[in-house]
Structure formats: structure tokens, C-alpha cells
Design a protein around this motif. Structure first.
Motif, PDB file in Angstrom:
ATOM      1  N   THR A   1     -41.480 -78.900  63.929  1.00  0.00           N
ATOM      2  CA  THR A   1     -42.001 -80.177  64.431  1.00  0.00           C
ATOM      3  C   THR A   1     -43.013 -79.948  65.547  1.00  0.00           C
ATOM      4  OG1 THR A   1     -40.040 -80.352  65.860  1.00  0.00           O
ATOM      5  CG2 THR A   1     -39.984 -81.523  63.765  1.00  0.00           C
TER       6      THR A   1
ATOM      7  N   THR B   1     -46.921 -81.193  65.499  1.00  0.00           N
ATOM      8  CA  THR B   1     -47.503 -81.974  66.594  1.00  0.00           C
ATOM      9  C   THR B   1     -48.770 -81.318  67.119  1.00  0.00           C
ATOM     10  OG1 THR B   1     -45.289 -82.730  67.231  1.00  0.00           O
ATOM     11  CG2 THR B   1     -47.040 -82.974  68.858  1.00  0.00           C
ATOM     12  N   ASP B   2     -48.770 -79.990  67.213  1.00  0.00           N
ATOM     13  CA  ASP B   2     -49.953 -79.274  67.707  1.00  0.00           C
ATOM     14  C   ASP B   2     -51.127 -79.360  66.730  1.00  0.00           C
ATOM     15  OD1 ASP B   2     -48.549 -78.568  69.946  1.00  0.00           O
ATOM     16  OD2 ASP B   2     -48.020 -76.563  69.230  1.00  0.00           O
TER      17      ASP B   2
ATOM     18  N   PRO C   1     -52.398 -83.650  66.487  1.00  0.00           N
ATOM     19  CA  PRO C   1     -52.150 -84.360  67.754  1.00  0.00           C
ATOM     20  C   PRO C   1     -52.450 -85.852  67.632  1.00  0.00           C
ATOM     21  CG  PRO C   1     -54.195 -83.096  67.870  1.00  0.00           C
ATOM     22  CD  PRO C   1     -53.524 -82.704  66.592  1.00  0.00           C
TER      23      PRO C   1
ATOM     24  N   GLU D   1     -48.997 -90.104  64.203  1.00  0.00           N
ATOM     25  CA  GLU D   1     -47.603 -90.492  64.010  1.00  0.00           C
ATOM     26  C   GLU D   1     -47.530 -91.462  62.839  1.00  0.00           C
ATOM     27  OE1 GLU D   1     -45.746 -91.965  67.493  1.00  0.00           O
ATOM     28  OE2 GLU D   1     -46.339 -90.264  68.764  1.00  0.00           O
TER      29      GLU D   1
END
Length: 233
Positions: A141, A145-146, A149, A152
Motif C-alpha cells: 500500500t 501511494t508513492d 500520489p 484515491e
């Protein structure tokens, strides 16, 4: 034009060849016996450029930003291979890549308003989270996310089918649906994996709802007219 093989005379067709594709060290594969291997001429091939393959497959699924998406995808799976544990249930090869790309293409056609980055991020998350556990899940996860960025995207949900699942849980088995929807989430993940895999193992400690999952899913699908047959040994 004719030859003897184990006592039988056979016609030789020079337009026919026999080839064996080997994957040394690949999960589930066994080595050829030396006697059989000696009858074939070896040809060594190199590992393909996964990023180039991904780029072409993205384009075939209708993605416009194929090069950037392929770079993110290939980077994630390369990091997964290096950073996650060496569990046998993990597969970061071409078969797994193809599954994610097929799912991504389906998401893109179903929800044209989503950005291509969001579509890929959802596909990578939804097809992998169910099989990753413990510290590996935290690493995965974090990598997502990296690489994506600010992206969502909620899980794709079929609310009508979830209502059927809850009804089956309560009326057929006497279960109580938890407010957080953990059981529904696990059934949804099972459905997602079955859509891209021929075979799925349910793994977990005793009492972790493994049998309850497939029984609830079977009854729900049967109730909607999709009769599902289960062989329970």
C-alpha cells in the motif's frame, strides 16, 4: 522417409517438429529427465521487456497514456518482487500482469469518467490486496501511494448483490452482518479473484470464515439464477 520407433515403422513428415518450453525454477514446474533433454537441441531466450509488453497491452485496451502507465506498473511489480517476502503464493510475472491489464481494461470501459491513473491504481489494488498479508500489505500500500500520489478511488461495489449476500447470511445461515462489512469485503475479493483466476485457495486460521465465504457466495448466486455447484470433500 520411414523409420523404426520402439518396434513400429512410422512415416517421417519433415514438416512436423516437437518443441518443449521450459521455465527453470518456476513454481510448479519440474525439470526434464536428462535422457529426454539430450534428444532436443537447447535454445536460450532472454527475459522479455515487461514494460514494452505492458505499454502495448495498455494501448490495446484503449489507454492513451500507455507509456507512463507501463512505467508505473513495471516499477511496482519490480519493487514487489524485491521488497515483499518470497512467499510461493505471490506471482509478479507475466500471467499476473495480464490479469491486471484485463481488469484495468474492464474498469476503463465501465467507468469512462475515471482518469487512467485512477483506473490502473484501482486495478492493481483490487487484484492484489486479497492475497497480500501482514507487513507485506503495508509495504504494498505504501508503494501504491508513492506511485499514485493523491489518487484515491473507492472499491467497485455491486450494492444490489451485497443486499442479496446479507439476506443469505441472515436467513440461510443465521449470520449477523458486521457494521464494517468485513465479511462482505472478503466475499467481494473472492469474486474478484475468481474473475481472473481458474483456481483460488482460501487460506486462514480456523474460524476465519473460509467455508462461510464460499457457501454464502454459492447460495447468493443460486438465488439470482446463476446456479453454482460445489463439491465439498
Amino acid at each position: 522417409s520411414r523409420f523404426i520407433l520402439q518396434g513400429d515403422e512410422i512415416s517421417l513428415d519433415d514438416g512436423v517438429g516437437a518443441f518443449i518450453t521450459m521455465n527453470p525454477g518456476y513454481l510448479g514446474r519440474s525439470e526434464l529427465p536428462e535422457g529426454l533433454k539430450a534428444l532436443f537441441r537447447p535454445i536460450t531466450v532472454m527475459v522479455p521487456d515487461f514494460m514494452l509488453i505492458m505499454e502495448n497491452m495498455f494501448m490495446s485496451e484503449g489507454f492513451k497514456d500507455a507509456k507512463k502507465l507501463a512505467l508505473k506498473f513495471s516499477t511496482l511489480y519490480a519493487l514487489n518482487k524485491d521488497l515483499l517476502s518470497k512467499s510461493n503464493k505471490y506471482d509478479w510475472g507475466m500471467r499476473a500482469i495480464k490479469s491486471v491489464l484485463v481488469v484495468a481494461g474492464g474498469f476503463k470501459r465501465a467507468e469512462a469518467t475515471l482518469s487512467e491513473q485512477a483506473v490502473l491504481m484501482r486495478s492493481l489494488r483490487d487484484t492484489n490486496v486479497a492475497k497480500i498479508e501482514g507487513d507485506d500489505l503495508k509495504i504494498f500500500t505504501g508503494l501504491l501511494t508513492d506511485l499514485f500520489p493523491g489518487v484515491e478511488v473507492p472499491r467497485a461495489r455491486d450494492h444490489k448483490f451485497e443486499e442479496v449476500l446479507v439476506d443469505v447470511m441472515e436467513k440461510d445461515f443465521g449470520y449477523t452482518n458486521d457494521p464494517d462489512g468485513y465479511f462482505l469485503l472478503k466475499i467481494t475479493q473472492l469474486i474478484e479473484l475468481l474473475s481472473i483466476r481458474h483456481s483460488v485457495f482460501l487460506m486462514g486460521s480456523p474460524g476465519s470464515f473460509k467455508s462461510a465465504m464460499w457457501r454464502t457466495l454459492r447460495n447468493a448466486k443460486t438465488r439470482l439464477g446463476d446456479k453454482t455447484t460445489v463439491v465439498d470433500f
